[in-house]
Design a protein around this motif. Sequence first.
Motif, short mmCIF file in Angstrom:
data_model
loop_
_atom_site.label_atom_id
_atom_site.label_comp_id
_atom_site.label_asym_id
_atom_site.label_seq_id
_atom_site.Cartn_x
_atom_site.Cartn_y
_atom_site.Cartn_z
N ILE B 285 -41.57 -3.04 5.83
CA ILE B 285 -42.46 -3.68 6.20
C ILE B 285 -41.79 -5.42 6.14
O ILE B 285 -42.41 -6.20 5.57
N PHE B 286 -41.85 -5.90 7.55
CA PHE B 286 -40.89 -7.07 7.32
C PHE B 286 -42.22 -8.52 7.69
O PHE B 286 -43.21 -7.65 8.20
N GLY B 287 -41.78 -9.63 7.52
CA GLY B 287 -42.40 -10.74 7.98
C GLY B 287 -42.31 -11.12 10.12
O GLY B 287 -41.21 -10.82 9.90
N PRO B 288 -42.74 -11.92 10.46
CA PRO B 288 -42.10 -12.01 11.39
C PRO B 288 -40.75 -12.85 11.85
O PRO B 288 -39.97 -12.36 12.65
N VAL B 289 -39.91 -12.87 10.03
CA VAL B 289 -37.89 -13.80 10.30
C VAL B 289 -37.73 -12.35 11.26
O VAL B 289 -36.28 -12.65 11.79
N ALA B 290 -38.55 -10.78 10.67
CA ALA B 290 -37.47 -9.72 11.06
C ALA B 290 -37.36 -9.76 13.26
O ALA B 290 -36.05 -9.13 13.85
N LEU B 291 -37.73 -10.08 13.55
CA LEU B 291 -38.26 -10.92 15.25
C LEU B 291 -36.42 -11.21 15.55
O LEU B 291 -35.48 -10.71 16.67
N ASP B 292 -35.16 -11.42 14.86
CA ASP B 292 -34.24 -11.79 15.23
C ASP B 292 -33.39 -11.63 14.42
O ASP B 292 -31.79 -11.40 14.70
N TYR B 293 -33.80 -9.84 13.83
CA TYR B 293 -32.86 -9.05 13.50
C TYR B 293 -32.30 -8.02 14.13
O TYR B 293 -32.88 -8.01 15.67
N CYS B 294 -31.09 -7.93 14.72
CA CYS B 294 -30.47 -6.98 15.17
C CYS B 294 -30.47 -5.76 14.83
O CYS B 294 -30.19 -4.89 14.12
N LEU B 295 -30.42 -4.62 15.67
CA LEU B 295 -31.31 -3.59 15.80
C LEU B 295 -30.38 -2.05 15.86
O LEU B 295 -30.03 -1.30 16.72
N ASP B 296 -29.45 -2.05 14.77
CA ASP B 296 -28.50 -0.96 14.88
C ASP B 296 -28.05 -0.71 13.65
O ASP B 296 -28.53 -1.29 12.68
N PHE B 297 -27.46 0.37 13.28
CA PHE B 297 -27.86 0.80 11.16
C PHE B 297 -26.81 -0.45 11.06
O PHE B 297 -27.79 -0.51 10.00
N PRO B 298 -25.85 -0.40 10.96
CA PRO B 298 -25.01 -1.68 10.14
C PRO B 298 -25.74 -2.92 10.04
O PRO B 298 -25.65 -3.43 9.27
N SER B 299 -26.11 -3.59 10.75
CA SER B 299 -26.67 -5.13 11.11
C SER B 299 -28.07 -4.39 10.35
O SER B 299 -28.94 -5.60 8.98
N MET B 300 -29.10 -3.00 10.42
CA MET B 300 -30.63 -3.51 9.44
C MET B 300 -30.03 -2.99 8.30
O MET B 300 -31.01 -4.05 7.36
N ARG B 301 -28.95 -3.35 8.07
CA ARG B 301 -28.80 -1.98 6.20
C ARG B 301 -28.01 -3.51 5.84
O ARG B 301 -28.66 -3.68 4.27
N LYS B 302 -27.55 -4.68 6.55
CA LYS B 302 -27.48 -5.57 6.29
C LYS B 302 -28.76 -6.65 5.49
O LYS B 302 -28.20 -7.31 4.45
N VAL B 303 -29.66 -6.65 6.31
CA VAL B 303 -30.78 -7.59 5.76
C VAL B 303 -32.40 -6.45 4.64
O VAL B 303 -33.10 -6.51 4.90
N GLY B 304 -31.06 -5.56 4.43
CA GLY B 304 -31.70 -4.37 3.47
C GLY B 304 -32.81 -3.83 3.97
O GLY B 304 -33.43 -3.64 3.44
N GLY B 305 -32.43 -3.40 5.05
CA GLY B 305 -33.66 -2.41 6.21
C GLY B 305 -33.24 -1.15 6.07
O GLY B 305 -31.73 -0.65 5.97
N ALA B 306 -33.13 -0.43 7.18
CA ALA B 306 -32.89 0.68 8.12
C ALA B 306 -33.00 0.66 9.49
O ALA B 306 -34.53 0.47 9.61
#
Lengths: 149, 419, 577
Positions: B285-306
């Motif tokens: 569960i991210f804060g608003p910082v996640a607005l700039d995350y890119c939604l694909d498998f490798p990008s989300m893994r990079k930010v510690g998510g999925a």
Amino acid sequence: METTFMTSRDTLLSALHETQSREKGKSWITDGEALQIARRYHIPLAELDGIVSFYKMFAREKRGSHIIRLCDSLSCRVRGSLDLYHHVRRKLGIQAGMTTPDGRFTLEIVNCLGACDKAPNLMIDDSLVSGITIGAIDTLLDAMQEAEL
Amino acid sequence: MNEKTRITQFAELEAPLDLAKYIESGGYQGLLAAMAKTPDELIGIIKDSGLRGRGGAGFPTGQKWESVAAAKEPYLVCNADEGEPGTFKDRFILEKAPYLVLEGMTIAALAIDAHQGYIYIRGEYPEIAKNLATAIEKAKAGGYLGNDILTNGFSFDVAVRVGGGSYVVGDETALLNSLMGNRGYPMLKPPFPTEKGLWEKPTVVNNVETLACVPIILACGATAFSSVGSRDCPGYKLFSLSGHVATPGVYELPMGTKVREVLEKAGGVTGTLKAIQIGGTAGPIFGPVALDYCLDFPSMRKVGGALGSGAIVAINTSVNMAHVLEVTMRFFAQESCGHCFPCRYGTRQLDYMARRIALGSGRADYLDLMRETAAVMVGASFCPFGQSVALPLTSLLDGFGDEIASFITEQDYLKEVEA
Amino acid sequence: MSVLLTIDGNRVSVPAHTSLLDAALTAHISIPTLCRHEDLQPKGSCGMCIVKINGQPGFKRSCVTEAEEGMSVFTSTPEIRDIRRGILELVLAAHPADCLQCIKHGKCELQTLAERFEIRDLRYDRYARGLSVDKSSKGIVRDMNKCIGCGRCVEICGETQTVASIFFRNRGADTIVAPPFGKGMGDSVCVNCGQCVVYCPVGALYEREQIDEVWKAIDDPRKTVVVQIAPAVRVAIGEEFGLKPGELCIGKLYAALRAIGVDVVFDTNFSADLTIMEEGTELLERIAKGGPFPLITSCSPGWIKFVETFYPDLLGNLSSCKSPQQMLGALIKTYYAERSGIDPANLVSLSVMPCTAKKFEADRPEMNASGLRDVDYVLTTREIARMFRQAGIVFADLSEKEPDPILSGYTGSATIFGASGGVMEAALRTAYELATGKTLERLDFTQLRGMRGVKEAEVDLNGLKVRVAAASGLGNARKVLDMISGSSHRGEPSYHFVEIMACTGGCVGGGGQPLPNGLAKRECRLEGLYAEDRGLPLRKSHENPEVKGIYAEFLGKPGSERAHKLLHTGYSAREGW
């Protein structure tokens, strides 16, 4: 033993669903039905009970004529499922997991009904009811009560 | 953008069970194309397309198919046990475009030489299961399924099997156990299902959305499919948007799209954004910082998510994060299968502590103890379910720990709940 | 093929496919576990056995991870110790803290690991599961408040014994092990073999104790307590007092029983010899009549309930002989009562057995040949050891004593009843000599000995090639029975005589034997029985002078009307599933 051939186990859960709701208003698997299924599938009774008890949709003890499955996923929670729960709880006079004394309703909390875009959701028996409000739930339950009187 | 490679193009039919309408709108073009290819060519096309499994793990689909290529009569299983909270894209596909999934399964069967397929659908979707059975009958009557498909000599049958209410069964090994009529315990990997799966035979398990992409790839070509999305992770993706957005629903956007853009598609956040859960309950569960995350498998893994299932739940400032903690931990406790000790007992304690906090009777040391419990579960849980509790838990405690701790000191929050 | 790897810096070479847990043992490292048992399939449940493999992410369960060439494995890093402590704390928070009152105190694997990992405080809030204790069974008590869900009992009951009276129930933290229909073990297909008790790491499954009742009888001056001791007890009870498994302790047992106040000491070995006379006669009669074949032994009460439940069609094949326990019990209340002039109503018939199913057997309504119970109380080897300890008896130092005469003398044939294949071997020694009139040169039927599940032999009895088999473990019994059912349709019997013991290895591995009671222990006990057999002056049941005496004086001849009334019984089908 009425049936001696073995039925392929992949149909077991479907058979449990079918047996459980064989008659209108019945939502559980009786001892006799469990025995029949165990024989049909050549499964030891203890194992069959173990399988049935693993899956939340099956019951081996009498439940209400209608199962209300109230969704309390995060999506439903942020759209008011907790208030709904407390309303239904007070209206029916039962907690989650319980059946009304008249045997009409069993209330269950589930983790997601997969209709989060229309949250909050509940299922009554096989029907999904979406975007439900306290007013709508009252209308629905009252109508069901009346229909059966 | 290549609009022809969108799943949603098949989702606009008024009568989804009308086979003729499906064909009219371009359906079964993929199967026709596939009939002219060899299994090796089919696997090659899927590999070229870069398609990754849409169920959550993001494993390359072509590679999975290839691993059973040498097997004799493997099984094909469509995983329609969509239980991930906040996810409803498989429901969307199965309701709106059932033939697309059947077509995808038939092509997959051609590629791996499977003759029996199963759709394992969760018990909470009884209407869809019924409709699928109807669609299967109609597809058979139309010659698109069953014996001697399109008089090409290839036979493939599909049976629908309905689950009984278990989240863990969404894991492919647990799903196979359930499909074999057992308790839905996950199995040890290796051996992978592709080596030893259903009835001990090699088995490919693919998600609904993955299979829905297959006819499109065959009809439009691998290049067209991969021209959309990110380089490591091409194609369109269905996102399930719920929570505090103006128009919740399923949105199809290229892989790699930013969270902000996806939310905008859904009319934006209602109120002030406080948190976003991405990928389902097992995601952080991210804060608003996640607005700039890119939604694909490798990008989300990079930010510690999925990326997970592509579920996005927006949470505005009206929500108390103790609620989120409580809902999330209860989910894990209720869905733990109970096979392994760390998860069986760990989820029970986490649920207990979260509920005590939400009810205003928590203890200050609970927050540390919850973290340590999660660490035990990450280290020693048998399957990914127990290991994944750490993602939402630690992200909640990292990002919203002060807010949650304040309930412990104030001791009055939600007391009315028990009244 | 073997693989070379490093475990905590030790270079070890193990056969390919060895688990890391077993590989570590070769480096003298015992990785902790709560679910793994060497006799059973690895389950990967508890998570205690995790190890770190160099170059691989996370931790791996050493019980289900195979050793590979060149691996470098660490079994006890700070992180691993923390996780193990964490698991133990989680388990203990859900586990009753009544160790001092627990039957498994000192033998509990959870307690041992909690001590090993210094779990002194629990940071978690404890919770009680509030489940009622299942005391419905005559043999076994089931307390699911203590269950840690390792699944060993589910495997031993379902896979090894193929009884499947219990299975996992519910899920998550509510997981327990239960018989079907919410009923108790006593109302299930459970055959009381007690193998679940043997493998339970904690105090969730244990024998139903009758120690209090026995003390009361001993302390009652009006009562004469008469004890009998089963063959397999004598080579196992020493383990309760620090002696080696397999060490013959019969003289100390007689002494200890007298020391706690038992009035009369007999020996089930006597009635084992008697069983051979009755059952051997039955075999020769069937051979003369041409069937029905095979004759199947009936000494093992777990086996009897199994066949009544799952193979009622084969009930006609069972020997009508009661088990040695029940035969001796019946003789105590009749023959001994008559000889001693004691009112049988004042005789308390007590037996010391390696077995939990014997408790069920003694309780069967038909087991009352004299009009009174043949056997009043059955204590397991573990229970009698507890009584000795309560009485402060220093068992290991006792001088050996003799039993009372008349119903205690025995031959080597009797003592091997405690071993799988022993009844068969004993029967063949006697049947051969009775049928042929010749002396058997070689008494040892080694092909019928040992821990193998199914053992076969062939003996020439006056020109008839008699085929016999001995199976132990009910899963193995099932294999033999299925073969019998299959062959009976084709005319020629697969076997003429079959011995079946419910527990793997026979009674030496019974559910009432000292813990731990794994297969390795059982082998030592088997060796102890065969050693006693070798050393005895008489090794054939029909040579037992006391047996000859009781026929001459009381029973007439084997198979007589009186023998049938006292020493034989019948069986009835039970509801299966």
